[in-house]
Design a protein around this motif. Structure first.
Motif, PDB file in Angstrom:
ATOM      1  N   UNK A 139       8.495   1.220   7.580  1.00 16.15           N
ATOM      2  CA  UNK A 139       7.999   1.663   6.280  1.00 16.15           C
ATOM      3  C   UNK A 139       6.516   1.322   6.202  1.00 16.15           C
ATOM      4  N   UNK A 140       5.747   2.027   5.372  1.00 16.91           N
ATOM      5  CA  UNK A 140       4.298   1.822   5.336  1.00 16.91           C
ATOM      6  C   UNK A 140       3.864   0.427   4.872  1.00 16.91           C
ATOM      7  N   UNK A 141       4.632  -0.183   3.967  1.00 18.92           N
ATOM      8  CA  UNK A 141       4.256  -1.510   3.471  1.00 18.92           C
ATOM      9  C   UNK A 141       5.495  -2.199   2.934  1.00 18.92           C
ATOM     10  N   UNK A 142       5.470  -3.526   2.978  1.00 21.87           N
ATOM     11  CA  UNK A 142       6.577  -4.316   2.445  1.00 21.87           C
ATOM     12  C   UNK A 142       6.001  -5.535   1.726  1.00 21.87           C
ATOM     13  N   UNK A 143       6.650  -5.886   0.624  1.00 22.96           N
ATOM     14  CA  UNK A 143       6.227  -7.060  -0.139  1.00 22.96           C
ATOM     15  C   UNK A 143       7.217  -8.186   0.074  1.00 22.96           C
ATOM     16  N   UNK A 144       6.685  -9.389   0.264  1.00 23.70           N
ATOM     17  CA  UNK A 144       7.493 -10.589   0.268  1.00 23.70           C
ATOM     18  C   UNK A 144       6.727 -11.625  -0.542  1.00 23.70           C
ATOM     19  N   UNK A 145       7.324 -12.100  -1.621  1.00 21.12           N
ATOM     20  CA  UNK A 145       6.629 -13.028  -2.495  1.00 21.12           C
ATOM     21  C   UNK A 145       5.353 -12.410  -3.032  1.00 21.12           C
ATOM     22  N   UNK A 146       4.242 -13.106  -2.844  1.00 19.64           N
ATOM     23  CA  UNK A 146       2.963 -12.612  -3.361  1.00 19.64           C
ATOM     24  C   UNK A 146       2.126 -11.913  -2.292  1.00 19.64           C
ATOM     25  N   UNK A 147       2.761 -11.538  -1.181  1.00 16.68           N
ATOM     26  CA  UNK A 147       2.031 -10.875  -0.104  1.00 16.68           C
ATOM     27  C   UNK A 147       2.587  -9.488   0.169  1.00 16.68           C
ATOM     28  N   UNK A 148       1.671  -8.559   0.459  1.00 18.18           N
ATOM     29  CA  UNK A 148       2.046  -7.228   0.934  1.00 18.18           C
ATOM     30  C   UNK A 148       1.501  -7.093   2.350  1.00 18.18           C
TER      31      UNK A 148
ATOM     32  N   UNK B 295      -4.854   0.795   2.215  1.00 14.45           N
ATOM     33  CA  UNK B 295      -4.931   0.593   0.753  1.00 14.45           C
ATOM     34  C   UNK B 295      -4.015   1.572   0.030  1.00 14.45           C
ATOM     35  N   UNK B 296      -3.903   2.791   0.538  1.00 13.13           N
ATOM     36  CA  UNK B 296      -2.984   3.756  -0.070  1.00 13.13           C
ATOM     37  C   UNK B 296      -1.548   3.245  -0.004  1.00 13.13           C
ATOM     38  N   UNK B 297      -1.183   2.624   1.122  1.00 15.70           N
ATOM     39  CA  UNK B 297       0.171   2.081   1.270  1.00 15.70           C
ATOM     40  C   UNK B 297       0.401   0.927   0.296  1.00 15.70           C
ATOM     41  N   UNK B 298      -0.597   0.062   0.120  1.00 15.28           N
ATOM     42  CA  UNK B 298      -0.493  -1.047  -0.840  1.00 15.28           C
ATOM     43  C   UNK B 298      -0.384  -0.479  -2.253  1.00 15.28           C
ATOM     44  N   UNK B 299      -1.226   0.486  -2.562  1.00 12.99           N
ATOM     45  CA  UNK B 299      -1.234   1.082  -3.898  1.00 12.99           C
ATOM     46  C   UNK B 299       0.111   1.729  -4.216  1.00 12.99           C
ATOM     47  N   UNK B 300       0.674   2.429  -3.255  1.00 15.12           N
ATOM     48  CA  UNK B 300       1.956   3.099  -3.459  1.00 15.12           C
ATOM     49  C   UNK B 300       3.074   2.092  -3.741  1.00 15.12           C
TER      50      UNK B 300
END
Length: 157
Positions: A31-40, A80-85
């Motif tokens: 997947x383009x991005x994943x979040x865990x806790x306060x980190x992407x 940044x687009x992946x983070x924004x999405x």
């Protein structure tokens, strides 16, 4: 978005004449991005523009240092687009780390200068919050014959 309502990152992209692109669809099983806790964490991003790579080949051979640095900048924009999405760039506290891979011709050793394209861009977008730890690694091949791949880690609210 009106200038009054624009957030600092948006104003900076506007000033640079850039807009966030659509997230590049994965080309394999990720997947383009994943979040865990306060980190992407973003997956490695290639320098796609409208579905096409901005350059192909190796830095120091088919691709100049300047072209490779511009490709790194595009990789960062796609990250940044992946983070924004996933979470919205308004929630970015800081860019923590950037890892850049540069497909390098034999004898090419300016990987840090190539990845400066991404690092300097992130500083232009986020100011001090865009300053980060970094690795710039030379490799023999990258997917789709791209000269550069960039991933990042962002701290978010």
């Amino acid at each position: 978005m009106s200038a009054e309502a624009a957030t600092p990152w948006q104003k900076n992209l506007d000033r640079l004449g850039l807009t966030l692109p659509a997230v590049v669809p994965p080309v394999a099983a990720y997947i383009p991005a994943v979040r865990t806790g306060s980190l992407v964490y973003t997956s490695g991003q290639l320098p796609f523009v409208d579905g096409q790579l901005s350059a192909t080949g190796k830095a120091g051979a088919e691709v100049s240092l300047e072209q490779a640095a511009e490709a790194a900048r595009l990789c960062a924009l796609n990250a940044l687009a992946a983070v924004h999405d996933l979470v919205g760039l308004d929630n970015v506290v800081r860019i923590v780390k950037v890892v850049g891979f540069v497909a390098s011709a034999p004898g090419f050793s300016d990987q840090p200068l190539v990845i400066n394209g991404a690092s300097e861009f992130l500083g232009e977008v986020f100011g001090d919050a865009g300053v980060h730890a970094r690795s710039a690694v030379g490799v023999s091949e990258l997917p789709r014959n791209t000269p550069v791949e960039v991933e990042l880690i962002a701290e978010v609210r």
